[in-house]
Enzyme design. Structure first.
Site, PDB file in Angstrom:
ATOM      1  N   HIS A  79      -8.174   9.503  -2.068  1.00  0.00           N
ATOM      2  CA  HIS A  79      -7.932   9.531  -0.620  1.00  0.00           C
ATOM      3  C   HIS A  79      -6.536  10.082  -0.339  1.00  0.00           C
ATOM      4  CE1 HIS A  79      -6.061   5.757  -1.832  1.00  0.00           C
ATOM      5  NE2 HIS A  79      -5.555   5.562  -0.632  1.00  0.00           N
TER       6      HIS A  79
ATOM      7  N   HIS B 186      -3.764   9.086   1.096  1.00  0.00           N
ATOM      8  CA  HIS B 186      -2.513   8.378   1.264  1.00  0.00           C
ATOM      9  C   HIS B 186      -1.524   8.997   0.271  1.00  0.00           C
ATOM     10  CE1 HIS B 186      -4.209   4.525   3.327  1.00  0.00           C
ATOM     11  NE2 HIS B 186      -3.709   5.374   4.209  1.00  0.00           N
TER      12      HIS B 186
ATOM     13  N   ASP C 184       0.685   7.986  -1.828  1.00  0.00           N
ATOM     14  CA  ASP C 184       0.858   7.528  -3.211  1.00  0.00           C
ATOM     15  C   ASP C 184      -0.251   8.042  -4.128  1.00  0.00           C
ATOM     16  OD1 ASP C 184      -0.681   5.758  -1.601  1.00  0.00           O
ATOM     17  OD2 ASP C 184      -0.460   4.118  -3.029  1.00  0.00           O
TER      18      ASP C 184
ATOM     19  N   HIS D   9      -1.779   0.114  -9.872  1.00  0.00           N
ATOM     20  CA  HIS D   9      -1.516   0.179  -8.427  1.00  0.00           C
ATOM     21  C   HIS D   9      -0.953  -1.157  -7.937  1.00  0.00           C
ATOM     22  CE1 HIS D   9      -2.453   0.658  -4.066  1.00  0.00           C
ATOM     23  NE2 HIS D   9      -2.379   1.947  -4.307  1.00  0.00           N
TER      24      HIS D   9
HETATM   25 ZN   LIG Z   1      -2.531   3.371  -2.761  1.00  0.00          ZN
HETATM   26 ZN   LIG Z   2      -4.474   3.896   0.258  1.00  0.00          ZN
END
Ligand SMILES: [Zn+2]
Ligand SMILES: [Zn+2]
Length: 301
Positions: free
Chosen positions: A61, A63, A65, A259
């Site tokens: 996705h 985002h 990071d 994560h």
């Molecule tokens: Zn993340």
């Molecule tokens: Zn995320």
């Protein structure tokens, strides 16, 4: 060789010891980069990995990071004049983010980057097996990935020797399924294909279990500890215990937790909570760690 190199393990913000995400899976001749966060190019350098072998990039996705490293990696692919095409998978709804990252700055573009966005029912046959994606439950469109090697058969040297089958005859038997009176089944055993699953930012949902189903190696986010379970559910993340419970219920062999939120300075707590749910091998991912895909599960004839 089948091996995962962990390039980064931090959620949201990097820390002194954890870079943003990044995971490089070498699986025979395929080299797949998952979720290149900021700094991935340098982490690869520190891990002793070149960019040129990468054959495929999978982004869960958009985002930062999980994707801010895309511009650097793509431009490095170009700089190094990587001759082969590099497929890039990412959520189809994030096309505008991909387009920006793909052309984030000016560069002389020599790359053969091939966008292959992911939507419902995504599946692609790769040289090493079937790659599928399933939607995750997160604040924006996100997908987990699953790689499944086809089942095959393992030749049994003792049985071949008993029947005097040697040299090129072995290959012929494998191709045709029969050699004189001897059938392939008599001299081989089922060889289950290996499975790899990659599950990032998500709340618990059925798709997480579907992705993890009988994975030899599961890489899964473990942002929070149980003390923050409510917050985890609210923001669409897993706790270590939830991730480990998925591994147990899905018959996973090696579980890799990653994560991590920077709010917990002591990563051993993730292991403690996961251990209450899962008896198999658990790896608390650290940057630059190499994790072998476990030896193939053997099925006796
Ligand atoms: Zn993340
Ligand atoms: Zn995320």
């Amino acid at each position: 060789m089948r091996e995962l190199t962990v390039l980064g393990t931090a959620s949201q913000v990097p820390t002194r010891h954890r870079n943003h995400n990044g995971y490089l899976l070498r699986w025979d001749d395929e080299v797949i980069l998952f979720d290149p966060g900021e700094g991935t190019q340098r982490q690869m350098l520190l891990a002793g990995l070149a960019v040129s072998p990468i054959t495929r990039i999978c982004v869960t996705h958009f985002h930062g990071d999980h994707s801010l490293g895309l511009p650097g990696i793509i431009q490095r692919i170009s700089l190094d004049k990587v001759p082969h095409p590099v497929a890039v998978h990412y959520p189809a709804g994030g096309q505008e983010y991909f387009d920006r990252l793909r052309h984030a700055t000016s560069f002389w573009d020599n790359s053969d980057v091939r966008p292959e966005p992911v939507g419902a029912g995504f599946v692609v046959e790769t040289p090493i097996g079937r790659l599928t994606a399933l939607p995750l439950r997160h604040s924006i469109e996100a997908y987990g990935y699953r790689l499944v090697e086809p089942d095959g058969r393992r030749m049994l040297p003792d049985r071949l020797a008993e029947r005097g089958i040697v040299g090129p005859a072995v290959g012929e038997l494998q191709r045709t399924g029969r050699l004189g009176a001897v059938t392939l089944d008599e001299v081989s055993a089922p060889r289950p294909g290996q499975r790899f699953a990659f599950v990032m930012d998500t709340g618990l949902c059925d798709e997480v279990f579907d992705l993890a189903e009988r994975a030899d190696l599961l890489v899964i986010e473990s942002t929070f500890l149980a003390q923050d379970a409510e917050l985890a559910a609210f923001v669409g993340h897993l706790t270590a215990g939830q991730a480990a419970s998925v591994a147990r219920q899905s018959g996973v062999r090696t579980l890799v937790l990653t994560h991590f939120s920077q709010r917990y300075p002591d990563a051993t707590r993730f292991l403690d909570e996961a251990r209450t749910q899962f008896e198999g091998e658990i790896v608390i991912a650290e940057d630059l760690m190499r994790i072998g895909v476990p030896a193939r599960a053997q099925v006796l004839a």
